[in-house]
Design a protein around this motif. Structure first.
Motif, short mmCIF file in Angstrom:
data_model
loop_
_atom_site.label_atom_id
_atom_site.label_comp_id
_atom_site.label_asym_id
_atom_site.label_seq_id
_atom_site.Cartn_x
_atom_site.Cartn_y
_atom_site.Cartn_z
N UNK A 71 0.81 -1.24 -0.18
CA UNK A 71 -0.08 -0.12 -0.03
C UNK A 71 0.99 1.11 -0.10
N UNK A 72 0.27 2.27 -0.27
CA UNK A 72 1.15 3.61 -0.16
C UNK A 72 0.21 4.85 0.29
N UNK A 73 0.78 5.66 0.91
CA UNK A 73 0.23 6.85 1.11
C UNK A 73 1.05 8.15 0.51
N UNK A 74 0.53 8.78 -0.28
CA UNK A 74 1.31 9.71 -1.09
C UNK A 74 1.26 11.05 -0.45
N UNK A 75 0.57 11.25 0.62
CA UNK A 75 0.69 12.44 1.50
C UNK A 75 1.64 12.15 2.43
N UNK A 76 2.29 11.20 2.78
CA UNK A 76 3.42 10.80 3.59
C UNK A 76 4.38 10.46 3.00
N UNK A 77 4.15 10.07 1.55
CA UNK A 77 5.41 9.84 0.62
C UNK A 77 6.11 8.54 1.22
N UNK A 78 5.18 7.67 1.39
CA UNK A 78 5.78 6.19 2.23
C UNK A 78 4.89 5.20 1.48
N UNK A 79 5.45 4.05 1.28
CA UNK A 79 4.77 2.79 0.93
C UNK A 79 5.41 1.76 1.97
N UNK A 80 4.29 0.94 2.35
CA UNK A 80 4.39 -0.23 3.11
C UNK A 80 4.13 -1.45 2.31
#
Length: 123
Positions: A71-80
Motif C-alpha cells: 500500500x502507499x500513502x502519497x501524502x506521507x511519501x511512504x509505501x508499506x
C-alpha cells in the motif's frame, strides 16, 4: 532524485507478521510506481510486490499472494509492505524501489533503490 529509506525489518517466528515501511524524499513521489524486492543469500533478486503511482494497481509474486499487502500513502511519501503468515523462506533482505514509469514489474524498470532491511523468519 528520490531517496528511499526502509524500516521495519527484524526477526520474527514463523506465522508472525511484520510491516515494512519505505520513506521517500522528493516532491514527485506520487508519480512513481513503487516496488518491494527481496534477495536471499545465493538467490536472485525477485519482485515481491508492486503498486502503481495511484495505488490503483498492484502486483504480487505467487509465493506471497494472500499473505502480503502493498500500500502507499502519497501524502506521507511512504509505501508499506504488510507481511502476514511469514515463513522461513521469506527470509531475505527486502529492498524498496521507485520507478518513474508509473507502473513497473521488471527490476530494470526501477530507477532508485533503498539500502535494504533484513527480514529473518525462524522456524
Amino acid at each position: 532524485q528520490v531517496q528511499l529509506v526502509e524500516s521495519g525489518g527484524g526477526l520474527v517466528q514463523a506465522g508472525g507478521s511484520l510491516r515494512l515501511s519505505c520513506a521517500a524524499s522528493g516532491r514527485t513521489f506520487s508519480s512513481y510506481a513503487m516496488g518491494w524486492f527481496r534477495q536471499a543469500p545465493g538467490n536472485d533478486r525477485e519482485l515481491v510486490a508492486a503498486i502503481s503511482w495511484s495505488g490503483g494497481r498492484t502486483y504480487y509474486a505467487y509465493s506471497v499472494k494472500r499473505r502480503f499487502t502493498i500500500s502507499r500513502d502519497n501524502a506521507k511519501n511512504t509505501v508499506y509492505l504488510q507481511m502476514n503468515s511469514l515463513k522461513p523462506e521469506d527470509t531475505a533482505v527486502y529492498y524498496c524501489a521507485a520507478s518513474a514509469t508509473g507502473w513497473a514489474t521488471g527490476g530494470e524498470e526501477y530507477d532508485y533503490w533503498g539500502q535494504g532491511t533484513q527480514v529473518t523468519v525462524s522456524s
